[in-house]
Design an enzyme around this catalytic site. Sequence first.
Site, PDB file in Angstrom:
ATOM      1  N   ARG A 111       5.282   2.892   8.252  1.00  0.00           N
ATOM      2  CA  ARG A 111       6.359   3.738   7.713  1.00  0.00           C
ATOM      3  C   ARG A 111       5.841   5.165   7.481  1.00  0.00           C
ATOM      4  NH1 ARG A 111       6.733  -1.187   5.142  1.00  0.00           N
ATOM      5  NH2 ARG A 111       8.698  -2.322   5.471  1.00  0.00           N
ATOM      6  N   GLU A 112       5.239   5.740   8.513  1.00  0.00           N
ATOM      7  CA  GLU A 112       4.629   7.053   8.340  1.00  0.00           C
ATOM      8  C   GLU A 112       5.672   8.167   8.302  1.00  0.00           C
ATOM      9  OE1 GLU A 112       3.587   4.959  10.752  1.00  0.00           O
ATOM     10  OE2 GLU A 112       1.414   4.660  10.539  1.00  0.00           O
ATOM     11  N   GLU A 140      -2.871  10.337   3.234  1.00  0.00           N
ATOM     12  CA  GLU A 140      -3.992  10.408   4.169  1.00  0.00           C
ATOM     13  C   GLU A 140      -3.971  11.768   4.869  1.00  0.00           C
ATOM     14  OE1 GLU A 140      -4.933   5.969   5.771  1.00  0.00           O
ATOM     15  OE2 GLU A 140      -3.232   6.972   6.719  1.00  0.00           O
ATOM     16  N   ASN A 196     -10.502   5.892  17.373  1.00  0.00           N
ATOM     17  CA  ASN A 196      -9.454   5.310  18.202  1.00  0.00           C
ATOM     18  C   ASN A 196      -8.109   5.991  17.993  1.00  0.00           C
ATOM     19  OD1 ASN A 196     -11.187   3.358  19.311  1.00  0.00           O
ATOM     20  ND2 ASN A 196     -10.861   1.985  17.569  1.00  0.00           N
ATOM     21  N   TRP A 197      -7.880   6.477  16.785  1.00  0.00           N
ATOM     22  CA  TRP A 197      -6.591   7.047  16.419  1.00  0.00           C
ATOM     23  C   TRP A 197      -6.586   8.567  16.559  1.00  0.00           C
ATOM     24  CZ3 TRP A 197      -4.437   7.062  10.725  1.00  0.00           C
ATOM     25  CH2 TRP A 197      -3.107   7.488  10.743  1.00  0.00           C
ATOM     26  N   THR A 207       1.820  10.236   5.074  1.00  0.00           N
ATOM     27  CA  THR A 207       2.132   9.268   4.025  1.00  0.00           C
ATOM     28  C   THR A 207       2.563   7.974   4.694  1.00  0.00           C
ATOM     29  OG1 THR A 207       4.466   9.916   3.856  1.00  0.00           O
ATOM     30  CG2 THR A 207       2.867  11.109   2.484  1.00  0.00           C
ATOM     31  N   ASN A 208       2.292   6.859   4.035  1.00  0.00           N
ATOM     32  CA  ASN A 208       2.664   5.565   4.612  1.00  0.00           C
ATOM     33  C   ASN A 208       2.941   4.586   3.482  1.00  0.00           C
ATOM     34  OD1 ASN A 208       3.177   3.557   6.468  1.00  0.00           O
ATOM     35  ND2 ASN A 208       1.100   3.474   7.301  1.00  0.00           N
ATOM     36  N   GLU A 242       0.851  -1.194   0.000  1.00  0.00           N
ATOM     37  CA  GLU A 242       0.000   0.000   0.000  1.00  0.00           C
ATOM     38  C   GLU A 242       0.887   1.244   0.000  1.00  0.00           C
ATOM     39  OE1 GLU A 242      -3.598  -0.307   2.320  1.00  0.00           O
ATOM     40  OE2 GLU A 242      -3.309   1.732   3.069  1.00  0.00           O
ATOM     41  N   ASP A 271       0.204   5.382   0.604  1.00  0.00           N
ATOM     42  CA  ASP A 271      -0.893   6.220   1.093  1.00  0.00           C
ATOM     43  C   ASP A 271      -0.593   7.701   1.095  1.00  0.00           C
ATOM     44  OD1 ASP A 271      -2.319   3.938   1.784  1.00  0.00           O
ATOM     45  OD2 ASP A 271      -1.667   3.966   3.869  1.00  0.00           O
TER      46      ASP A 271
END
Length: 281
Positions: free
Chosen positions: A135-136, A113, A199-200, A125-126, A109, A111
């Site tokens: 891997r953010e 976000e 949750n996040w 980004t990840n 993936e 990302d």
Amino acid sequence: MIVSFQSSFVFISISFLASQYVSADEVSFYQNYYQKYGGDHLIVTDQGKEVCLVLDQYTGSGFISNQNFGSGDFSINLKIPNKNTTGVITTFYLTSLPVNENPGIPHDEVDFEFLGGDNKYTLSTNIFANDGGSREQQFNLEFDPTADFHTYRILWNQYHIVFFVDDVPIRVFKNNTNNGVNYPSNKMHIEATIWNDTNWLGEVDWSQAPFRAYYREFSINGCQYQESNLQDCYSNNYYWNTITSLTPDQIQKYEDVKADQMTYNYCVQNNTRDFPECMLN
């Protein structure tokens, strides 16, 4: 109408529709995408040139590409919701995860976000590489992403993955598989969604709902994935596979972004022993 989608065998180019020339960025949403979920929370306007994704206390919404890809240069124009968006996530990403599969299983993936907040907007980004990601790298952009459309682009080839915002590279992830680094290599499709995660990111203020994200420019430059000929997607016949490094001007802009706009880097905050690419960098 120009179709900027490329298969492993042919470049499809339809230049005229009803005897009228149309530029590539005016490709209809329905040509390359379809609705993933959300019912009437996905709204298509301007003859397919713009899509609004809506989130409220009942459901979010999203869309997905018609095809899987083995490499490509993927972009979208996006304007995110302009309210107190604590708990709201607006996305554009590539994923190998089959539709409706558990997102917790190992997969590839890449990302973009947007993590919402009270007048704060973090771009996260990840990268997942047949694993669980984590891997953010996160950024505070120099502009207000709620005020207007901006271009978010992912270049993915056999050499590197590059994230661009308005043609400025903000992140580079090199293919270092020879050094024990995982790298996305499975077929991936494109998705875009708006959803919430209490949750996040904290509780959503539903009195602010509905939250609306707007997407434009639905053209795709990508190599259609074929199980029998994955290597074709690495061909230099595709322009994106000839981009093996940043230009000197891009390198300078990239370094400036890292110095001035990056707010989180997994290679600094996490245990780098879990990520061999951090030791290489």
